[in-house]
Design a protein around this motif. Structure first.
Motif, PDB file in Angstrom:
ATOM      1  N   ASP A   1       8.497  -8.902  -1.714  1.00 29.88           N
ATOM      2  CA  ASP A   1       7.345  -9.335  -2.501  1.00 29.88           C
ATOM      3  C   ASP A   1       6.978 -10.777  -2.142  1.00 29.88           C
ATOM      4  O   ASP A   1       5.803 -11.112  -1.990  1.00 29.88           O
ATOM      5  CB  ASP A   1       7.632  -9.213  -3.998  1.00 29.88           C
TER       6      ASP A   1
ATOM      7  N   TYR B   1       5.358 -10.739   1.318  1.00 28.38           N
ATOM      8  CA  TYR B   1       3.995 -10.217   1.217  1.00 28.38           C
ATOM      9  C   TYR B   1       3.044 -11.298   0.682  1.00 28.38           C
ATOM     10  O   TYR B   1       1.948 -11.495   1.220  1.00 28.38           O
ATOM     11  CB  TYR B   1       3.983  -8.988   0.301  1.00 28.38           C
ATOM     12  N   ASP B   2       3.483 -12.001  -0.359  1.00 25.56           N
ATOM     13  CA  ASP B   2       2.651 -13.057  -0.937  1.00 25.56           C
ATOM     14  C   ASP B   2       2.387 -14.191   0.054  1.00 25.56           C
ATOM     15  O   ASP B   2       1.288 -14.742   0.104  1.00 25.56           O
ATOM     16  CB  ASP B   2       3.286 -13.622  -2.202  1.00 25.56           C
TER      17      ASP B   2
ATOM     18  N   ILE C   1       2.258 -13.865   3.282  1.00 29.97           N
ATOM     19  CA  ILE C   1       1.325 -13.314   4.266  1.00 29.97           C
ATOM     20  C   ILE C   1      -0.094 -13.338   3.705  1.00 29.97           C
ATOM     21  O   ILE C   1      -1.035 -13.736   4.398  1.00 29.97           O
ATOM     22  CB  ILE C   1       1.744 -11.897   4.692  1.00 29.97           C
ATOM     23  N   VAL C   2      -0.253 -12.949   2.459  1.00 34.00           N
ATOM     24  CA  VAL C   2      -1.577 -12.967   1.829  1.00 34.00           C
ATOM     25  C   VAL C   2      -2.143 -14.383   1.819  1.00 34.00           C
ATOM     26  O   VAL C   2      -3.354 -14.578   1.969  1.00 34.00           O
ATOM     27  CB  VAL C   2      -1.504 -12.385   0.399  1.00 34.00           C
TER      28      VAL C   2
ATOM     29  N   ARG D   1      -7.353 -17.559   7.067  1.00 35.62           N
ATOM     30  CA  ARG D   1      -8.171 -16.582   7.792  1.00 35.62           C
ATOM     31  C   ARG D   1      -9.365 -17.320   8.374  1.00 35.62           C
ATOM     32  O   ARG D   1     -10.508 -17.065   8.005  1.00 35.62           O
ATOM     33  CB  ARG D   1      -8.607 -15.472   6.848  1.00 35.62           C
TER      34      ARG D   1
ATOM     35  N   ARG E   1      -3.179 -11.191   9.985  1.00 37.71           N
ATOM     36  CA  ARG E   1      -2.701 -11.201   8.602  1.00 37.71           C
ATOM     37  C   ARG E   1      -2.651  -9.780   8.036  1.00 37.71           C
ATOM     38  O   ARG E   1      -1.668  -9.368   7.429  1.00 37.71           O
ATOM     39  CB  ARG E   1      -3.626 -12.090   7.773  1.00 37.71           C
ATOM     40  N   ASN E   2      -3.709  -9.013   8.257  1.00 36.67           N
ATOM     41  CA  ASN E   2      -3.747  -7.638   7.772  1.00 36.67           C
ATOM     42  C   ASN E   2      -2.664  -6.785   8.420  1.00 36.67           C
ATOM     43  O   ASN E   2      -2.036  -5.956   7.755  1.00 36.67           O
ATOM     44  CB  ASN E   2      -5.121  -7.014   7.999  1.00 36.67           C
TER      45      ASN E   2
ATOM     46  N   ARG F   1       0.640  -7.649   6.825  1.00 34.03           N
ATOM     47  CA  ARG F   1       0.682  -7.113   5.461  1.00 34.03           C
ATOM     48  C   ARG F   1       0.975  -5.611   5.480  1.00 34.03           C
ATOM     49  O   ARG F   1       1.839  -5.117   4.737  1.00 34.03           O
ATOM     50  CB  ARG F   1      -0.639  -7.414   4.763  1.00 34.03           C
ATOM     51  N   GLU F   2       0.303  -4.895   6.358  1.00 30.93           N
ATOM     52  CA  GLU F   2       0.542  -3.459   6.480  1.00 30.93           C
ATOM     53  C   GLU F   2       1.960  -3.172   6.961  1.00 30.93           C
ATOM     54  O   GLU F   2       2.592  -2.204   6.530  1.00 30.93           O
ATOM     55  CB  GLU F   2      -0.486  -2.831   7.406  1.00 30.93           C
TER      56      GLU F   2
ATOM     57  N   VAL G   1       4.651  -5.027   6.390  1.00 32.01           N
ATOM     58  CA  VAL G   1       5.579  -5.238   5.266  1.00 32.01           C
ATOM     59  C   VAL G   1       5.558  -4.037   4.336  1.00 32.01           C
ATOM     60  O   VAL G   1       6.610  -3.561   3.896  1.00 32.01           O
ATOM     61  CB  VAL G   1       5.245  -6.539   4.494  1.00 32.01           C
ATOM     62  N   GLU G   2       4.372  -3.517   4.062  1.00 36.25           N
ATOM     63  CA  GLU G   2       4.263  -2.340   3.197  1.00 36.25           C
ATOM     64  C   GLU G   2       4.981  -1.136   3.820  1.00 36.25           C
ATOM     65  O   GLU G   2       5.693  -0.395   3.127  1.00 36.25           O
ATOM     66  CB  GLU G   2       2.796  -2.000   2.947  1.00 36.25           C
TER      67      GLU G   2
END
Length: 121
Positions: A26, A29-30, A32-33, A37, A46-47, A50-51, A53-54
């Protein structure tokens, strides 16, 4: 995932929460967000992270659930799985702690953290 493993959705959710907390997914992820950009390529990178990590979170959850057997406690299920991956989990914890203590959250450091988490499977 609950359907695949034929288990309760709430228990899967608990396992996801434990994994996110214990492996600091978590937090990762934060961070990365929060990456800048400035242009299209930054946004795409970045996207992608994020993907990734998910996807890693789901893969680890799947491994934990496969190994859980009759275990009904999410913490115990995680501990059982992590015990089979002790060296890799320890390395991931050390790396994340190093990144956290240096407070450098950029594409390079977060990519390396994600790469280390991929070694868990």
């Amino acid at each position: 995932m609950a359907n695949v493993h034929e288990i309760d959705v709430e228990w899967v959710g608990e396992v996801f929460c434990v994994i996110g907390d214990r492996l600091r997914l978590d937090w990762l992820y934060d961070r990365i967000v929060d990456l800048p950009r400035a242009d299209r390529w930054d946004a795409l990178a970045r996207n992608a992270l994020r993907e990734d990590v998910e996807a890693e979170h789901r893969a680890i959850a799947d491994a934990v659930l496969r190994g859980a057997g009759a275990t009904v406690d999410a913490e115990a299920a995680f501990d059982e799985w992590a015990g089979t991956q002790k060296a890799a989990v320890d390395r991931a914890h050390v790396l994340i702690q190093d990144i956290t203590s240096r407070a450098v959250f950029d594409l390079a450091t977060l990519s390396v953290a994600l790469r280390e988490l991929r070694t868990l499977l």
